[in-house]
Design a protein around this motif. Structure first.
Motif, mmCIF file in Angstrom:
data_model
loop_
_atom_site.group_PDB
_atom_site.id
_atom_site.type_symbol
_atom_site.label_atom_id
_atom_site.label_comp_id
_atom_site.label_asym_id
_atom_site.label_seq_id
_atom_site.Cartn_x
_atom_site.Cartn_y
_atom_site.Cartn_z
ATOM 1 N N GLY A 178 0.821 -1.207 0.000
ATOM 2 C CA GLY A 178 0.000 0.000 0.000
ATOM 3 C C GLY A 178 0.854 1.255 0.000
ATOM 4 O O GLY A 178 0.596 2.191 -0.757
ATOM 5 N N PHE A 179 1.897 1.245 0.810
ATOM 6 C CA PHE A 179 2.765 2.411 0.888
ATOM 7 C C PHE A 179 3.438 2.688 -0.458
ATOM 8 O O PHE A 179 3.506 3.836 -0.913
ATOM 9 N N LEU A 180 3.918 1.617 -1.111
ATOM 10 C CA LEU A 180 4.605 1.816 -2.389
ATOM 11 C C LEU A 180 3.632 2.275 -3.466
ATOM 12 O O LEU A 180 3.968 3.104 -4.309
ATOM 13 N N VAL A 181 2.417 1.729 -3.424
ATOM 14 C CA VAL A 181 1.424 2.148 -4.423
ATOM 15 C C VAL A 181 1.086 3.626 -4.203
ATOM 16 O O VAL A 181 1.087 4.426 -5.136
ATOM 17 N N LYS A 182 0.835 3.983 -2.941
ATOM 18 C CA LYS A 182 0.425 5.359 -2.630
ATOM 19 C C LYS A 182 1.481 6.371 -3.094
ATOM 20 O O LYS A 182 1.161 7.388 -3.691
ATOM 21 N N ASN A 183 2.758 6.048 -2.810
ATOM 22 C CA ASN A 183 3.798 7.007 -3.153
ATOM 23 C C ASN A 183 4.318 6.854 -4.576
ATOM 24 O O ASN A 183 4.894 7.794 -5.122
ATOM 25 N N GLY A 184 4.159 5.660 -5.123
ATOM 26 C CA GLY A 184 4.758 5.405 -6.429
ATOM 27 C C GLY A 184 3.857 5.767 -7.588
ATOM 28 O O GLY A 184 4.330 6.092 -8.674
ATOM 29 N N ILE A 185 2.548 5.733 -7.345
ATOM 30 C CA ILE A 185 1.619 5.845 -8.462
ATOM 31 C C ILE A 185 1.756 7.190 -9.176
ATOM 32 O O ILE A 185 1.632 7.274 -10.395
ATOM 33 N N SER A 186 2.116 8.244 -8.404
ATOM 34 C CA SER A 186 2.218 9.562 -9.038
ATOM 35 C C SER A 186 3.448 9.656 -9.949
ATOM 36 O O SER A 186 3.498 10.491 -10.841
ATOM 37 N N ALA A 187 4.439 8.783 -9.694
ATOM 38 C CA ALA A 187 5.643 8.815 -10.529
ATOM 39 C C ALA A 187 5.427 8.084 -11.856
ATOM 40 O O ALA A 187 6.161 8.293 -12.814
ATOM 41 N N GLU A 224 21.974 12.508 -5.148
ATOM 42 C CA GLU A 224 20.719 13.254 -5.027
ATOM 43 C C GLU A 224 19.642 12.339 -4.476
ATOM 44 O O GLU A 224 18.575 12.215 -5.067
ATOM 45 N N ILE A 225 19.926 11.678 -3.341
ATOM 46 C CA ILE A 225 19.013 10.662 -2.840
ATOM 47 C C ILE A 225 17.611 11.224 -2.616
ATOM 48 O O ILE A 225 16.619 10.621 -3.004
ATOM 49 N N GLU A 226 17.537 12.423 -2.014
ATOM 50 C CA GLU A 226 16.210 12.984 -1.747
ATOM 51 C C GLU A 226 15.500 13.411 -3.024
ATOM 52 O O GLU A 226 14.306 13.215 -3.183
ATOM 53 N N LYS A 227 16.287 13.973 -3.947
ATOM 54 C CA LYS A 227 15.685 14.485 -5.177
ATOM 55 C C LYS A 227 15.115 13.351 -6.037
ATOM 56 O O LYS A 227 14.102 13.520 -6.721
ATOM 57 N N THR A 228 15.765 12.183 -6.006
ATOM 58 C CA THR A 228 15.306 11.093 -6.869
ATOM 59 C C THR A 228 14.295 10.196 -6.165
ATOM 60 O O THR A 228 13.937 9.144 -6.681
ATOM 61 N N ARG A 229 13.841 10.579 -4.969
ATOM 62 C CA ARG A 229 12.870 9.768 -4.221
ATOM 63 C C ARG A 229 11.677 9.329 -5.089
ATOM 64 O O ARG A 229 11.322 8.157 -5.082
ATOM 65 N N PRO A 230 11.037 10.255 -5.832
ATOM 66 C CA PRO A 230 9.889 9.824 -6.652
ATOM 67 C C PRO A 230 10.270 8.713 -7.633
ATOM 68 O O PRO A 230 9.489 7.778 -7.841
ATOM 69 N N ILE A 231 11.468 8.822 -8.216
ATOM 70 C CA ILE A 231 11.895 7.778 -9.162
ATOM 71 C C ILE A 231 12.081 6.458 -8.419
ATOM 72 O O ILE A 231 11.740 5.392 -8.921
ATOM 73 N N GLN A 232 12.601 6.546 -7.182
ATOM 74 C CA GLN A 232 12.790 5.319 -6.399
ATOM 75 C C GLN A 232 11.448 4.642 -6.119
ATOM 76 O O GLN A 232 11.307 3.431 -6.282
ATOM 77 N N TYR A 233 10.455 5.468 -5.699
ATOM 78 C CA TYR A 233 9.128 4.902 -5.449
ATOM 79 C C TYR A 233 8.552 4.296 -6.727
ATOM 80 O O TYR A 233 8.015 3.188 -6.722
ATOM 81 N N GLY A 234 8.662 5.044 -7.811
ATOM 82 C CA GLY A 234 8.112 4.578 -9.084
ATOM 83 C C GLY A 234 8.748 3.266 -9.515
ATOM 84 O O GLY A 234 8.059 2.318 -9.908
ATOM 85 N N THR A 235 10.092 3.200 -9.405
ATOM 86 C CA THR A 235 10.796 1.982 -9.817
ATOM 87 C C THR A 235 10.393 0.803 -8.939
ATOM 88 O O THR A 235 10.178 -0.303 -9.431
ATOM 89 N N SER A 236 10.266 1.061 -7.614
ATOM 90 C CA SER A 236 9.842 -0.022 -6.713
ATOM 91 C C SER A 236 8.461 -0.520 -7.096
ATOM 92 O O SER A 236 8.201 -1.726 -7.080
ATOM 93 N N LEU A 237 7.575 0.425 -7.432
ATOM 94 C CA LEU A 237 6.217 0.025 -7.789
ATOM 95 C C LEU A 237 6.218 -0.825 -9.058
ATOM 96 O O LEU A 237 5.534 -1.847 -9.127
#
Lengths: 311, 296
Positions: free
Chosen positions: A58-67, A272-285
């Motif tokens: 659920g957490f990964l979907v919630k944060n990843g879906i926007s990416a 740029e760990i913080e800056k690429t966070r959305p990409i990390q969530y998206g890739t995990s999803l």
């Protein structure tokens, strides 16, 4: 299973002190109350397990879906991997896991055929089984070092798709053997007997009767293997995957990008760990969608098979 | 070709493929030892296993003591087992003995799905969710630590423990349970005094396999354990278990340097420990296997 003892009284029913009870009845109520409590605890355990899965997914979907967007899925990383998409990683992961299955399925299925159709119980069979079980327990990072030592260095394949296929192939071998054996076990003995009675040889029986009947079960194992290989990180980090490559793989000696390694690199080693966070969530999803999708497919296929066997 | 010769030949081909797994296991061992044993030309076995300092990249005086790494692996494995064993075994008992078929049909795939979550994703979850949570709510300085890593590892070993135990509990002969119920025992008494004791060797195997999975798991400890190569003194100390050290340092260790050999030597230790665990699991499951209901 029904429980005769619990039917007399509703579990956990409060006991009123004013009612006088015989000793035996009192003990029954205590027993039932305890039973109710322990069963609730057990139910709680399975709920915690289910909740863990739900929270992570659920957490990964919630944060990843926007990416996730068409561009994210079809474009290459840009600007030192801080923008752009993950298409090369998707391609790399698919190539790696399918190639690994091309190694593991023929070897695993024929191992299972030997173990189930030919081998007699005895020392040899026991040793082979011990080998398979222990191979299943080898840590993935050790597979990575083994691949680095044998495939990358000694066989001079370099960090490449080919080295990754072989490493992941042997890593998935026990999974494939296990599911293929189960598929063979589910083929009724009468099928074999009928074929043999008609004068078929052992090989003809296996090839024309047993294997076709076990095929869907073997397919289930293959799908599970793809899922396992797709999520594997430690085994490919020294053998096949690289931080970043501008080219798509052109031959079996190309190195590739892969989804799990991409997540690891962006989450830990990037500047740029913080800056690429959305990409990390998206890739995990994308990765869990791929892996859980494979598993769901295997589970549904197996359920369908069981239904078919039941008829 | 004569039909019988052909059949015999086919059998040999299948035997050949069946031996592959064994051959791969042997090759893994050979490679680890080949690349790992040169370590003991520059550090003694005792110095390696009991040394307290792991500074393999120090130019002037590198140190190759892996006790902090072994201690860290031991600590995360024990702590994750304390969390995972009750959860896994209780889930298994519930699924095998109490759940109705409809709950089973949903719960079993859930456990399989948890088992299939890629370790890098669980590690990522530990980094971005659990670590800040621990920092904020428990007032700990570093969220990436022994406790966090153990918690994430527990998620990974619960499915193994649950599914192997469940098979064992499910396989307990029906007559045993019926006999107990017929004597007037409740469902719970039957479960505690008959079913679980009968399945105990299978549950033991499950626990060992779960621990073996936890000790060899790489990505979670690499991302979540914190990475400090010192023996932990509290639950919330950052640690560096063996797999994390190998995975983190292999890329930068020059080919066949002392550091490279030392990392293979760590892998040797890791391999031998997991091999030991697996052989123990295999031994228990064969030695104490419940054959029918006669041997109880």
């Amino acid at each position: 299973m029904t429980t005769p003892a619990t039917s007399a009284l509703a579990p956990g029913q409060p006991v009123s002190p004013s009612v006088s009870l015989s000793v035996a009845q009192g003990r029954d109520i205590r027993r039932n109350g305890l039973e109710w409590f322990v069963f609730m605890l057990l139910r709680g355990a399975i709920l915690i397990v289910a909740a863990a899965l739900a929270v992570i997914v659920g957490f990964l979907v919630k944060n990843g879906i926007s990416a996730i967007s068409w561009e994210f899925l079809t474009e290459a990383p840009k600007n030192y991997m801080t923008e752009g998409g993950v298409w090369p990683c998707i391609v790399g992961t698919l190539l790696l896991s399918l190639g690994a299955m091309a190694v593991a399925v023929p070897l695993g299925v024929s191992s299972a055929i030997y173990l189930h159709e030919y081998a007699r119980p005895g020392t040899l069979m026991r040793i082979i089984r011990l080998g398979v079980n222990n191979l299943a327990g080898v840590p993935s990072v050790v597979f990575g070092l083994f691949g680095l030592g044998l495939f990358v260095t000694v066989l001079k394949l370099g960090v490449s798709l080919a080295a990754g296929w072989l490493t992941l192939g042997v890593l998935c071998l026990p999974v494939v053997i296990g599911t293929a054996e189960e598929a063979l076990r589910n083929v009724p003995a009468t099928y074999r007997e009928a074929s043999l009675a008609l004068g078929g040889t052992k090989w003809q029986t296996i090839w024309r009767v047993v294997l076709p009947s076990a095929l869907p079960g073997i397919l289930t194992g293959t799908i599970l293997g793809v899922g396992r290989a797709a999520g594997e990180t430690a085994a490919i980090m020294f053998t096949a995957a690289v931080f970043y490559t501008p080219k798509m793989p052109s031959s079996i000696f190309s190195d590739v990008m892969a989804l799990p390694y991409h997540i690891y690199v962006l989450a830990t080693a990037g500047t740029e760990i913080e800056k690429t966070r959305p990409i990390q969530y998206g890739t995990s999803l994308v990765l869990i969608a791929l892996v859980l999708g494979m598993n769901l497919a295997a589970i549904l296929l197996r359920a369908w098979l069981q239904k078919r066997h039941a008829h | 070709m004569h039909r019988r010769t052909k059949e015999a030949l086919i059998k040999q081909v299948f035997l050949g493929t069946a031996i592959t797994s064994l051959a791969v296991l042997a090759l893994i061992m050979i490679f680890l030892f080949m690349e790992g044993l040169p370590t003991f030309s520059f550090v003694s076995v005792k110095g390696f296993l009991t040394g307290m300092d792991w500074y393999p990249t120090d130019e002037a005086r590198p140190d190759y003591g892996v006790l902090p790494l072994i201690g860290a692996s031991g600590a995360v494995t024990v702590l994750s087992s304390i969390l995972a064993i009750p959860l896994g075994v209780m889930s298994a008992v519930y699924l095998a003995e109490i759940a109705n078929p409809r709950v089973r049909a949903v719960a079993k795939p859930v456990i399989e799905m948890l088992a299939s979550l890629p370790s890098v994703v669980i590690g990522f979850f530990g980094m971005v969710v659990m670590a800040p949570f621990l920092q904020d709510f428990m007032g700990i300085e570093v969220g990436l630590n022994l406790f966090n890593a153990s918690l994430m590892l527990a998620f990974m070993s619960v499915p193994t423990i649950a599914s192997v135990s469940e098979d064992a509990i499910y396989a307990v002969p029906r007559e045993l349970k019926e006999a107990s119920l017929a004597l007037g025992a409740t469902h719970l008494e039957t479960l505690l005094r008959v079913t679980i004791p009968a399945a105990l060797s299978g549950i033991g195997t499950a626990v060992i396999l779960g621990m073996s999975r936890a000790i060899g798991e790489t990505m979670v400890v690499l991302m979540v354990a914190g990475g400090a190569a010192v023996l932990p003194t509290s639950l919330f100390d950052p640690v560096r278990p063996m797999p994390a050290s190998i995975a983190a340092e292999m890329a930068e260790a020059p080919f066949r340097s002392n550091h490279y050999h030392a990392l293979f030597a760590i892998a040797m230790v890791l391999f031998l420990v997991t091999l030991g665990f697996n052989i123990l699991a295999d031994y228990i499951s064969h030695k104490h296997r419940q054959v029918g209901s006669a041997s109880l």
